[in-house]
Design a protein around this motif. Structure first.
Motif, mmCIF file in Angstrom:
data_model
loop_
_atom_site.group_PDB
_atom_site.id
_atom_site.type_symbol
_atom_site.label_atom_id
_atom_site.label_comp_id
_atom_site.label_asym_id
_atom_site.label_seq_id
_atom_site.Cartn_x
_atom_site.Cartn_y
_atom_site.Cartn_z
ATOM 1 N N MET A 1 0.819 -1.205 -0.095
ATOM 2 C CA MET A 1 -0.052 -0.054 -0.055
ATOM 3 C C MET A 1 1.081 1.159 0.047
ATOM 4 O O MET A 1 0.579 2.100 -0.797
ATOM 5 N N ASN A 2 1.967 1.248 0.900
ATOM 6 C CA ASN A 2 2.769 2.382 0.998
ATOM 7 C C ASN A 2 3.461 2.500 -0.283
ATOM 8 O O ASN A 2 3.624 3.870 -0.738
ATOM 9 N N SER A 3 4.000 1.656 -1.097
ATOM 10 C CA SER A 3 4.584 1.641 -2.456
ATOM 11 C C SER A 3 3.746 2.231 -3.522
ATOM 12 O O SER A 3 4.160 2.921 -4.327
ATOM 13 N N LEU A 4 2.343 1.924 -3.305
ATOM 14 C CA LEU A 4 1.534 2.413 -4.286
ATOM 15 C C LEU A 4 1.177 4.002 -4.005
ATOM 16 O O LEU A 4 1.205 4.616 -4.943
ATOM 17 N N ASP A 8 2.121 7.052 -6.631
ATOM 18 C CA ASP A 8 0.922 7.724 -6.968
ATOM 19 C C ASP A 8 1.508 9.401 -6.782
ATOM 20 O O ASP A 8 1.266 10.241 -7.470
ATOM 21 N N ASN A 9 2.544 9.516 -5.796
ATOM 22 C CA ASN A 9 2.929 10.724 -5.322
ATOM 23 C C ASN A 9 4.003 11.086 -6.367
ATOM 24 O O ASN A 9 4.062 12.313 -6.616
ATOM 25 N N VAL A 15 2.820 15.245 -12.850
ATOM 26 C CA VAL A 15 1.753 15.743 -13.419
ATOM 27 C C VAL A 15 1.614 17.387 -13.074
ATOM 28 O O VAL A 15 1.425 18.188 -13.865
ATOM 29 N N ASP A 16 1.772 17.672 -11.909
ATOM 30 C CA ASP A 16 2.036 19.119 -11.399
ATOM 31 C C ASP A 16 3.093 19.946 -12.162
ATOM 32 O O ASP A 16 2.896 20.971 -12.594
ATOM 33 N N SER A 17 3.992 19.243 -12.378
ATOM 34 C CA SER A 17 5.186 19.936 -13.084
ATOM 35 C C SER A 17 4.958 20.240 -14.720
ATOM 36 O O SER A 17 4.985 21.055 -15.182
#
Length: 255
Positions: A1-4, A8-9, A15-17
């Motif tokens: 879950m943490n890797s997912l 995503d981050n 995407v923000d860039s």
């Protein structure tokens, strides 16, 4: 879950860039590139190449050899074509002849209208540039459209109208490229007719008419490109506040 979540981050950062890159490029296009381009095109419209008064100057001569006319002579069997015997000697039967053969092509081929080709090669990059820049600005405005909510949608309607105008300009610019392709196809068919029926003067005159029409069309295209830059620049600047912040009370919804 943490890797997912980590993946995503990472994607969110990319995407923000990308959004920031599109925003910076689009704002520069509207503020600097559009007015610069409209002035360049306005200067282009004043050049001698787009201000030919006598359109005969942009016509190109069709230098196809016209075969000697076929003559008829009396014979014991009635009317006979003198060239018939020559055709059979060449191994060409009457059933295979459609019109006259082109006896010679200058330089091995018939050239395009050089003046129009040069002008088209200058205009086409301008068309492509407008399409590409409109696409960038359109994406920028679309990314600024907030999520759908009840009420307070006046600013959103301005954004949507801006996107619609940019899409219309894109479509019109693409149609200019189609128009250029149709010119070449139409002219090629007419020149083929001249090669096939070199005695028919109307085909030669039609080629001249097509060249004149294309010259006028190219000047109109350049004028329209300039006008579209003017219109988009004016429209976006007049509504820039609503385009950037369509809902003053819901700034958090812009992302």
């Amino acid at each position: 879950m943490n890797s997912l979540l980590k993946v995503d981050n990472e994607l969110k950062v990319k995407v923000d860039s990308f959004r920031e890159q599109i925003t910076a490029e689009a704002e520069n296009l509207v503020a600097s590139f559009f007015p610069k381009k409209l002035l360049e095109l306005d200067s282009f419209l004043k050049e001698p190449i787009l201000n030919v008064q006598d359109l005969k100057e942009i016509q190109s001569e069709i230098t196809l050899i016209v075969p000697d006319p076929v003559t008829f002579t009396n014979s014991h069997d009635g009317m006979e074509v003198n060239a018939k015997k020559r055709k059979h000697e060449d191994g060409i039967g009457d059933d295979n002849i459609q019109g006259s053969k082109a006896l010679a092509m200058p330089g091995g081929m018939l050239k395009c209208n050089g003046q129009l080709v040069d002008l088209i090669e200058r205009v086409k990059p301008e068309i492509r540039t407008l399409i590409e820049k409109c696409n960038t600005v359109k994406m920028w405005v679309q990314l600024l459209i907030p999520r759908i909510e009840d009420g307070n949608n006046f600013g959103v309607s301005i954004q949507e109208e801006t996107v619609a105008e940019l899409r219309t300009v894109e479509g019109e610019a693409a149609s200019y490229l189609d128009q250029i392709s149709r010119y070449y196809i139409t002219r090629a068919k007419l020149v083929s007719k001249i090669a096939k029926y070199p005695h028919v003067e109307d085909y030669r005159r039609t080629v001249s008419e097509i060249d004149e029409k294309e010259y006028i069309s190219l000047k109109i295209i350049v004028s329209e490109l300039r006008n579209q830059y003017v219109t988009l620049h004016d429209m976006i600047l007049k509504n820039i506040e609503k385009i950037k912040r369509p809902r003053s009370s819901n700034n958090e919804a812009l992302y």
